[in-house]
Design a protein around this motif. Structure first.
Motif: not given
Length: 371
Positions: A44-45, A246, A297, A300, A303-304
């Motif tokens: 995810p990163l 984001h 989440t 993250y 990020t989503h």
């Protein structure tokens, strides 16, 4: 388990040669199949850090780094090396356990950095298409790029076109000898292969000094929300690619951005409103109440995506002080998907339960701004 690319962006300890993938492959829905790997990939990163190349009977498949929803729905050779699992599809969407074909993988440093060079060129092309001018618009311009990540490929290309580029990137760790020399070499190959008239000196100087050419590129180690107010009326052009969805506080971020732009400055900012957990369910996170969103989440969540819709972003941009705000829609929600989704949303306990269908329909697009 081994790491293929390091968290700092290098590509180390890669196995050489092609490796045969052993059956059975496990069905993951639609056209998607999975197999476990010994090397970790995208996460995810850093959703494009795997150097894995997938072959079917010796023919390269792709595109890599595809979303799992796209692999399930469209297939046709798309694949993703996600963490320790390969998600993939056959070229004709047949069952890879039964089609008699040979599937192999290779970890290729050259292909990996050529992919990132091509990606950087694509981002530059996107920016230029919306600036509405030829490359001369960058010569002598002060350019602000928000959230470019570690690679800085577009910034390096813009430096070669005569811009002075400032990159606002909180997580940038500076020059990485396991990453940036190989990227710059790939960029130089791309420039020469395409016959682009670009001054190579900023790129070559960066290679020779093992650091970014400070006359051309400046790294500002902040998020846009944390950019100091002392950066006032500094830049002629602002750019970002799938970053604004984001940010944690859009109103602060956009106020800082407007403050940093010169009067008359222009901006090109692509935004993706989808739930990045699963592009096949692009509005899914709107069903969650705030507490559940925080829980599912975790670290993250942004990020989503921050769940702000187009209307929210338009209001925040106007409040920030931009005098021209134009939105060009790129993707919209499928009507059949909306017909299924809206009753679920109306019945949810989410703060988005009564949002209008018009606010749900846009999934991505481009903001064209002027201060």
């Amino acid at each position: 388990m081994h790491n293929a690319p390091s968290q700092d962006g290098g590509v180390e300890s890669l196995p050489s040669g092609r490796q045969l993938l052993e059956r059975p492959f496990h069905h993951n829905g639609g056209n998607c199949w999975t197999v476990s790997l010994d090397f970790s990939g995208d996460d995810p990163l850093d959703p494009a850090r795997s150097p894995l190349v997938l072959f079917e009977d010796g023919v390269e498949l792709g595109p890599p780094h595809s979303s799992h929803g796209e692999i399930r729905m469209a297939g046709a050779g798309r694949y993703s090396h996600w963490e320790s699992t390969l998600y993939f599809s056959a070229s004709d969407n047949s069952n890879p356990n039964e089609n008699g074909r040979c599937y192999e993988i290779e970890y290729s440093r050259t292909r990996y950095f050529d992919y990132h060079a091509d990606y950087a060129a694509g981002i530059l092309g996107f920016y230029m298409s919306h600036l509405g001018a030829n490359w001369d618009v960058l010569r002598g311009a002060e350019v602000l790029e928000i959230g470019p990540g570690r690679q800085l490929g577009p910034a390096l290309l813009m430096a070669g076109l005569g811009a002075h580029v400032s990159c606002v990137e909180k997580y940038h760790r500076g020059w990485n000898p396991d990453w940036h020399p190989f990227l710059i070499e790939a960029l130089l190959r791309l420039i020469r292969r395409r016959g682009w008239v670009i001054d190579e000196r900023p790129l070559i100087l960066s290679l020779e000094t093992a650091s970014f050419d400070q006359d051309a590129i400046q790294i500002l180690p902040y998020s846009i929300e944390d950019l100091p107010d002392s950066f006032r009326e500094c830049w002629d052009i602002s750019l970002s690619h799938s970053v604004l969805e984001h940010v944690q506080d859009a109103r602060i971020a956009l106020r800082k951005l407007c403050n940093a732009m010169k009067k008359g400055a222009v901006g090109v900012h692509r935004i993706d409103f989808r739930d990045h957990r699963d592009f096949a369910d692009p509005l899914g996170f709107l069903l969650l109440d705030d507490a559940t969103f925080e829980e599912v989440t975790g670290s993250y969540k942004y990020t989503h995506g921050n769940r702000l819709r187009l209307r929210d972003q338009m209001i925040a941009l106007a409040e920030a002080g931009f005098t021209r705000i134009e939105f060009l829609t790129e993707m919209t929600a499928d009507p059949d998907y909306l017909a299924r989704f809206i009753p679920l949303l109306r019945a949810s306990g989410s703060k988005f339960a009564q949002i209008s269908e018009d606010d749900l329909r846009p999934l991505s697009g481009v903001f064209l701004l002027r201060k």
